[in-house]
Design an enzyme around this catalytic site. Sequence first.
Site, short mmCIF file in Angstrom:
data_model
loop_
_atom_site.label_atom_id
_atom_site.label_comp_id
_atom_site.label_asym_id
_atom_site.label_seq_id
_atom_site.Cartn_x
_atom_site.Cartn_y
_atom_site.Cartn_z
N GLU A 28 0.90 -1.08 0.03
CA GLU A 28 0.05 0.01 0.00
C GLU A 28 0.87 1.25 -0.17
O GLU A 28 2.09 1.14 0.82
CB GLU A 28 -0.93 0.17 1.23
CG GLU A 28 -1.88 0.86 1.15
CD GLU A 28 -2.85 1.24 2.25
OE1 GLU A 28 -2.62 0.33 3.29
OE2 GLU A 28 -3.68 2.07 2.27
N GLY B 172 3.18 2.42 10.99
CA GLY B 172 2.85 1.77 12.14
C GLY B 172 2.55 0.19 11.82
O GLY B 172 3.36 -0.66 12.36
N ALA B 173 1.65 -0.02 10.85
CA ALA B 173 1.40 -1.48 10.48
C ALA B 173 0.51 -1.60 9.08
O ALA B 173 0.08 -0.70 8.69
CB ALA B 173 0.55 -2.10 11.67
N MET B 174 0.40 -2.81 8.66
CA MET B 174 -0.22 -2.88 7.28
C MET B 174 -1.19 -4.00 7.45
O MET B 174 -0.90 -5.25 7.87
CB MET B 174 0.72 -3.02 6.43
CG MET B 174 0.19 -3.19 4.94
SD MET B 174 -0.99 -1.80 4.51
CE MET B 174 -1.93 -2.62 3.31
N GLU B 175 -2.46 -3.99 6.95
CA GLU B 175 -3.48 -5.01 7.21
C GLU B 175 -3.56 -6.14 5.87
O GLU B 175 -4.31 -6.53 5.56
CB GLU B 175 -4.77 -4.30 7.27
CG GLU B 175 -5.22 -3.65 5.78
CD GLU B 175 -4.77 -2.09 5.76
OE1 GLU B 175 -3.94 -1.56 6.26
OE2 GLU B 175 -5.56 -1.47 4.70
N ASN B 176 -2.36 -6.35 5.18
CA ASN B 176 -2.35 -7.39 4.36
C ASN B 176 -3.01 -8.68 4.66
O ASN B 176 -3.09 -8.99 5.79
CB ASN B 176 -0.74 -7.87 4.00
CG ASN B 176 0.08 -6.70 4.17
OD1 ASN B 176 -0.07 -5.78 3.22
ND2 ASN B 176 0.82 -6.61 4.90
N HIS C 148 -6.60 -2.29 15.19
CA HIS C 148 -7.18 -1.80 13.84
C HIS C 148 -7.02 -2.59 12.60
O HIS C 148 -7.50 -2.61 11.60
CB HIS C 148 -5.99 -0.38 13.74
CG HIS C 148 -6.30 0.35 12.51
ND1 HIS C 148 -7.18 1.84 12.47
CD2 HIS C 148 -5.68 0.35 11.50
CE1 HIS C 148 -6.87 2.13 11.17
NE2 HIS C 148 -6.13 1.43 10.53
N GLU C 149 -5.57 -3.05 12.64
CA GLU C 149 -4.98 -4.01 11.55
C GLU C 149 -6.52 -4.99 11.33
O GLU C 149 -6.72 -5.48 10.22
CB GLU C 149 -3.72 -4.34 11.44
CG GLU C 149 -2.67 -3.53 11.60
CD GLU C 149 -2.85 -2.01 10.65
OE1 GLU C 149 -3.43 -2.36 9.48
OE2 GLU C 149 -2.66 -1.13 11.06
N HIS D 280 -9.48 -4.22 9.72
CA HIS D 280 -9.46 -3.88 8.32
C HIS D 280 -9.85 -5.17 7.62
O HIS D 280 -10.26 -5.12 6.38
CB HIS D 280 -8.07 -3.67 7.90
CG HIS D 280 -7.86 -2.06 7.94
ND1 HIS D 280 -8.53 -1.26 7.37
CD2 HIS D 280 -6.65 -1.35 8.45
CE1 HIS D 280 -7.93 0.09 7.31
NE2 HIS D 280 -7.16 -0.10 8.02
N1 PHE Z 1 -3.05 1.02 5.83
C1 PHE Z 1 -2.33 0.93 6.93
C2 PHE Z 1 -3.15 1.19 8.20
O1 PHE Z 1 -3.47 2.07 8.17
C3 PHE Z 1 -1.19 2.19 6.96
C4 PHE Z 1 -0.26 2.10 6.05
C5 PHE Z 1 -0.32 2.93 4.53
C6 PHE Z 1 0.99 1.25 5.93
C7 PHE Z 1 0.63 2.95 3.79
C8 PHE Z 1 1.80 1.16 4.98
C9 PHE Z 1 1.80 2.08 3.96
O2 PHE Z 1 -3.56 0.26 8.89
ZN ZN Z 2 -5.69 1.40 8.64
#
Ligand code: PHE
Ligand code: ZN
Length: 879
Positions: free
Chosen positions: A126, A266-270, A302-303, A306
């Site tokens: 992302e 911070g983190a990513m919701e893959n 949060h993640e 998502h």
């Molecule tokens: N989508 C992630 C979040 O809000 C944030 C994010 C955006 C992480 C772009 C990495 C790169 O949970």
């Molecule tokens: Zn998010």
Amino acid sequence: MRTSQPQTIYLKDYRQPPFLVERVDLRFELFEDGARVHSTLALRRNPDGGQGAPLELDGDSLVLEQLELDGESLAESAYQVTPSSLRIDQVPDEFSLYVVTWILPQDNTRLEGLYKSSGMFCTQCEAEGFRCITYFPDRPDVMARFSTRVEADKARYPVLLSNGNDVDRGELADGRHYVTWEDPFPKPCYLFALVAGDLTEKRDTFTTMSGRSIDLRMYVEHRNAEKCDYALDSLKRSMRWDEEVYGREYDLDIFMIVAVDDFNMGAMENKGLNIFNSSCVLTSADTATDAAFQRVEAIVAHEYFHNWSGNRVTCRDWFQLSLKEGFTVFRDSQFSADMGSPTAQRIDNVALLRTAQFAEDSGPMAHPVRPDSYMEISNFYTLTIYEKGAEVVRMLHTLMGADGFRAGSDLYFERHDGQAVTTDEFVKAMEDANGRDLTLFRRWYQQAGTPVVEVSDSFDETAGTYQLTFRQSIPATPGQSEKLPQHIPFAIGLIGENGQSLPLQLVGDSGDAPEERVLELTEQEQTFTFEGLNARPVPSLLREFSAPVKVKYPWTRDQLLFLMTYDSDGFNRWDAGQRLTVDIIQSLMDSPQETVVDPRLVTAFRHLLSDSRLDQALVTKMLQLPTEAYLIELADEADVQSIHKARTRVLNQLALQLRDELIACYRRNTDDGAYAPTPDAIARRSLKNTALSWLLHINDEEGRSLALRQFSKATNMTDQAGALRALVNSDFEEDRTSSLDAFYAQFSDDPQVVEQWFSIQAASPRAGTLDAVSALLEHKAFDWKNPNKIRSVIGAFAGQNLVNFHAADGSGYRFLAQHILALDSTNPQIAARLVSPLTRWRRYSASHREGMKAALEQIQAKPDLSKDVYEVVSKSLAG
Ligand code: PHE
Ligand code: ZN
């Protein structure tokens, strides 16, 4: 200066994708000198997209090694490769494309796409990172089923992960091995993830509401094996909460969390494989503060949330980013409120919003929750998209009520499962489920800027009626000079002479009279009349901060003191205290020779410190003076030095006059029991550490020995770091150095703690910090490639150490500009974020303006400036 201006992308230009991707089969060969990516795409012309259009795939920093269409190699004349695309003019309506690319993860300092972090491979896709891995229609409305085979050296990379379920694994020649993953859910490529490394696995299980057993797995470096419990625990609580509050169940058999040290955000919701910045997921009592525990709980939630709000239903295009982020932040803050102290949680959210989001909304980067245009999407992961977006969803919750909101969210998920949609479709679901017309409410998504609501009132003694008049206006923002009224839910109460809540009987309303009402403001000016009152009430306005607006009302100090004590709304008690303190600090700024602080403030704080029957979570928030950042936001032309002086004077006076109460409060809240991050224990530690920092602020000898004792005897990081911070900010020179040295010696092998050690020093307002901060950049633990280190030194200095950053000689600005220029070439996303303390230069006093502007101009002059930094700097200087 950049030689060409980057392109602006407009929402109005949105077109459906000309091609859809049915399936993606990926094969990654990971090596030390690069990675080869084999991608087989099953492509189909979109019946609703442009007919006869050529195939154009996005790509960035790729070497194309092989290209086949339906099994045939393509002649070089049949396709064109540019630095950002691969284009094939003649393609059938349905076909398979095989693409092999060669990439260099080991040299990837931007941390987008596939990169290496502490010896492991990981991805961040992302918003537009997937194009750094292979050629692909890199846009969220192209959703495909992915399978991923990862191949690597078995000894170095025993763990190989991707999205979904692992369906196959085996050995290969030369000590290599592979694992194949299948993700059954179609997803946009920004949710793709891959991890390969030598990691410890922590396992747990969760049984869903329908009785399915989910495998929970957390992967971390071996040295972090003992720091996983709280994240796994938070994950299970989030999974349960989402079932109970939203009826949402997890959908895959496995859910994985990975911690990496180098991460831009911070983190990513893959999908099924969330990747976290180590600082947002690892905890232990002796290395993580209460704030870190709370952050981990909130971000894990949060993640996880998502998975529905973002993954099952995703965004049509990046202008809709708040569709997933605003909604998910709202969901995680509801969750945190349910887990902890709701009032303290609301206060923290509002403080961030009012300080930083309001500043953004009145600066050159102001944009609507659904922006109309951008140059670089990475610059739009903003407080407006996240925090204001969450407030907009919260207002829908207030207007629909909890049940109506749930009905709307159920309809949204049911209607759009598996789709990529817009914020409009979210509002539509709320409308349809509740039979309401939200046309006017949609302006929250369209108009930038913080609405101002001016409130005036009058009391008619003979009729016993009280009138409240509301006038709303929205300031002009870049590209939007004229604004229309918005739909504002404005919660109020009325308080009688003895502090009692009064019934709110509206004239002409025959229904019963509640003690709180949500007035719906929809016009520029509206008046409401309440009857049955025998004395003039004190209004409690915008309870719980029911809308992200600025309220103007001519409160007297006595009214604010009254509200601080009697308002039944905890948030408004806090807010009254903040307004009172702001008023007192501002009056000292206007008359610098005045030394006496209003004695009523001292009395109020004495009461807060001494009455242990009060809600301690609220008290500890009420004791925090408004920050310098907030005072700057409130000023028309901020003079940082005089803000700092006035605020410090108030703090000094309070600490000197309440010295004995501070000692008593400190002692009362000392607790040598086992560490637990419960709301009550967090409140007590916070109170104690506030008392300590105030005592050291006045160089109190007893405070000093309490701090030294706390520093060496602490059983948790909150107390140890609290004592360190108090000592570092004090005038006790020797204690400062010795405790800093001792702290570093104790924790030098723990990056998360070293980051705290950096930021405590970089944020210290003591004079002469810039030299100390520059020295930190030379420290052996500092690493220019690690975003957390950059944030903990440069970010903490420019964002928190305002008195030194805004030093009169401009040294702080030059320091920042110099490092932004260096980072622009290695990590443009991080560089662009660091520009933000300079952007609002027009809102500062003349003494600051020129230096800030000069720093921006110096950055702008760099040849080949990244698109990220260019956008922020050029918008700041424009107009
Ligand atoms: N989508 C992630 C979040 O809000 C944030 C994010 C955006 C992480 C772009 C990495 C790169 O949970
Ligand atoms: Zn998010």
